[in-house]
Design a protein around this motif. Structure first.
Motif, mmCIF file in Angstrom:
data_model
loop_
_atom_site.group_PDB
_atom_site.id
_atom_site.type_symbol
_atom_site.label_atom_id
_atom_site.label_comp_id
_atom_site.label_asym_id
_atom_site.label_seq_id
_atom_site.Cartn_x
_atom_site.Cartn_y
_atom_site.Cartn_z
ATOM 1 N N GLU A 1 0.831 -1.188 0.000
ATOM 2 C CA GLU A 1 0.000 0.000 0.000
ATOM 3 C C GLU A 1 0.869 1.243 0.000
ATOM 4 O O GLU A 1 2.037 1.218 0.376
ATOM 5 N N GLU B 1 1.572 4.716 1.594
ATOM 6 C CA GLU B 1 1.315 5.518 2.780
ATOM 7 C C GLU B 1 1.666 6.961 2.455
ATOM 8 O O GLU B 1 2.753 7.247 1.962
ATOM 9 N N ILE C 1 -7.520 2.217 -5.811
ATOM 10 C CA ILE C 1 -7.974 1.936 -4.451
ATOM 11 C C ILE C 1 -8.492 0.505 -4.391
ATOM 12 O O ILE C 1 -9.385 0.124 -5.148
ATOM 13 N N SER D 1 -9.491 -3.439 1.088
ATOM 14 C CA SER D 1 -8.773 -2.763 2.171
ATOM 15 C C SER D 1 -8.984 -1.258 2.197
ATOM 16 O O SER D 1 -8.733 -0.611 3.215
ATOM 17 N N LYS E 1 -7.159 0.732 0.615
ATOM 18 C CA LYS E 1 -5.834 1.319 0.449
ATOM 19 C C LYS E 1 -5.530 1.547 -1.027
ATOM 20 O O LYS E 1 -5.996 0.820 -1.898
ATOM 21 N N THR F 1 -3.146 1.128 -3.934
ATOM 22 C CA THR F 1 -2.074 0.174 -4.204
ATOM 23 C C THR F 1 -1.657 0.237 -5.668
ATOM 24 O O THR F 1 -2.481 0.483 -6.550
#
Length: 497
Positions: free
Chosen positions: A105, A107, A186, A190, A192, A194
């Motif tokens: 992912e 951050e 996205i 999750s 997230k 990626t």
């Protein structure tokens, strides 16, 4: 590559690959795996490979060989099996079965407040950038239009969204001469962001991604160009820019129904040949097309879910009429997906093949109960195939499934029914996968003496010895690999995009 690794004892952690050479196990110092345990015979057991199948054979040991706590004389192994010899445990694995490592992912760094630096240009997707843009040569404009046309063509003809994204990234990356390119999406599970697709010229190298730039684009919903991020007031102090030496970047959001669902990110290594407005405009236009394609795929997915309800209803009705076949269609679809994946079929093709597997016996709805064995029963077997062809052929959008339904009881050597079709030209690979999966489940569930079913390992051995003429060596090999690595027994939802 299949292998066994030692879970305990002096050899703990050591791995032995199962190749063409037999792995011998015992107390004797000449054994491949020497186990110094009084409960182990001098020549205790062997692990050997036969094609794509791996077996363990006990050599008449005093205290026995155990697989998953069951004493065996000879056993076909699959990923996850635990072998116990004396007090030593060995795990059988197949590294081909291990899922690929997650892409990881992204951050995001916290954004710092401040004005946009002089090296940065931002544009909204719903209006053009104020001020004059540099004029582009006709050749550049023509090449950009060719790229956008190709992306539009892919979006209209390709059924796999990952393939559209990967090919679009490659087209744009090559056009703008980017050193690195990424498409981030996205993840639905999750939430997230990626990386889903990667483009690079030359060796892969380090991932050149600024999390600060990614976050800015996703939060603002605007395309962004920075000709040199290390000199850009908004990004120069961010760790990802400094440590990765990120210079020229173009990033454009992929909007689906007005909300950022991902972004297209392009990078050039050298600031003296930085990306400019033409590259920003191309990336933005490409991202708009990818967003439209994603929206279309989502709409198609909703339609697939509606189709799921129809198929489930037909399968349930057929199984209510023949309750002894309950679960058969679902298992055939599961085996079909596993074998097709081993053979490298694309996800969209696997989904259609699974639909055919679920519906292959739908003709049972309209045929009478089976008569006793004899000529009448032979005719009845063919009738349920013909009825299934008529039912499936009447459903709009299922026309491509009809040949699979028609062929699901045929054999390459012509010994099948109802038409006795033979040869790979007449029975293509997808049909042979379905034929094999159907035969495998019928043998496991209803084969053997008395029709009570056979162990999967016995069916696999029989197919390996005698099935090439009926199914083809390629699909049998894929079935054995899927058994060995465990994917044959994993559920595969044909409607899971």
């Amino acid at each position: 590559m299949p292998s066994v690794w030692v879970k305990n004892g002096p050899l703990k952690g050591k791995t032995f690959e199962v190749r063409d050479t037999v792995i011998s196990i015992g107390r004797d110092p000449t054994e491949t795996i020497q186990i110094l345990d009084q409960g182990v015979s001098r020549q205790h057991a062997q692990i050997y490979r036969a094609g794509e199948m791996c077996f363990i054979r006990d050599l008449g040991s005093t205290n026995g060989t155990f697989v998953n706590d069951q004493r065996v004389k000879e056993e076909l192994l699959r990923a996850g099996d635990v072998i116990r010899i004396g007090s030593t445990q060995l795990a059988f694995e197949d590294r081909a079965a291990a899922p690929p490592p997650p892409a990881g992912e992204v951050e995001f760094d916290a954004l710092e407040a401040g004005a946009v630096g002089s090296t940065t240009v931002e544009i909204r997707l719903d209006r053009s950038t104020p001020g004059p843009a540099p004029a582009l040569g006709r050749e550049v404009v023509a090449r950009h239009l060719e790229v956008l046309y190709e992306i539009a063509r892919l979006a209209a003809t390709e059924k796999d969204p990952d393939a559209v994204n990967a090919l679009a990234l490659e087209q744009v990356g090559q056009m703008v001469q980017a050193d690195r390119g990424y498409i981030f999406l996205i993840d639905k599970a999750s939430g997230k962001l990626t990386p889903r697709c990667v483009f690079h010229e030359g060796p892969p190298g380090d991932r050149k991604v600024s999390r600060a730039i990614v976050r800015e684009v996703m939060q603002s919903g605007r395309s962004l160009l920075t000709s040199d991020a290390t000199a850009d007031d908004r990004f120069a102090l961010h760790e990802s820019v400094v440590l990765r030496r990120i210079h020229s970047v173009v990033a454009a959001p992929i909007l689906v129904e007005g909300r950022p669902a991902g972004l297209l990110y392009l990078h050039r290594e050298r600031a003296d040949r930085g990306l400019g407005l033409p590259e920003l405009e191309l990336a933005t236009a490409a991202a708009i097309q990818l967003g439209m394609a994603a929206a279309a795929f989502q709409s198609a997915e909703r339609a697939r879910r509606a189709t799921h309800g129809l198929v489930k209803g037909l399968v349930t009705a057929a199984e209510l009429k023949t309750p002894e076949r309950e679960g058969h269609a679902g298992r055939v679809a599961q085996y079909t997906a596993a074998v097709a994946a081993q053979l490298g079929l694309r996800r969209s093709a696997i989904q259609r093949l699974q639909l055919a597997a679920l519906l292959h016996d739908v003709g049972m709805l309209v045929v009478p109960p089976p008569p006793p064995e004899g000529p009448a029963r032979d005719a009845w077997r063919g009738e349920h195939v013909r009825a299934g062809v008529r039912i499936v052929g009447a459903v709009p959008g299922f026309e491509d499934l009809v040949p699979l339904i028609r062929l699901h009881h045929e054999r390459l050597d012509g010994s099948g029914y109802p038409e006795g079709t033979q040869g790979e030209d007449a029975i293509p690979l997808p049909a042979r996968i379905l034929i094999l999966a159907n035969a495998f489940d019928l043998m496991c569930a209803y084969g053997g003496d008395g029709g009570g079913g056979m162990p999967a390992k016995d069916v696999l051995v029989d197919f390996g010895r005698n099935g090439a003429g009926s199914f083809g060596e390629d699909v049998i090999k894929a079935l054995m690999v899927a058994h060995r690595n465990g994917s044959l027994y994993q559920a595969h939802d044909p409607f899971d995009a």
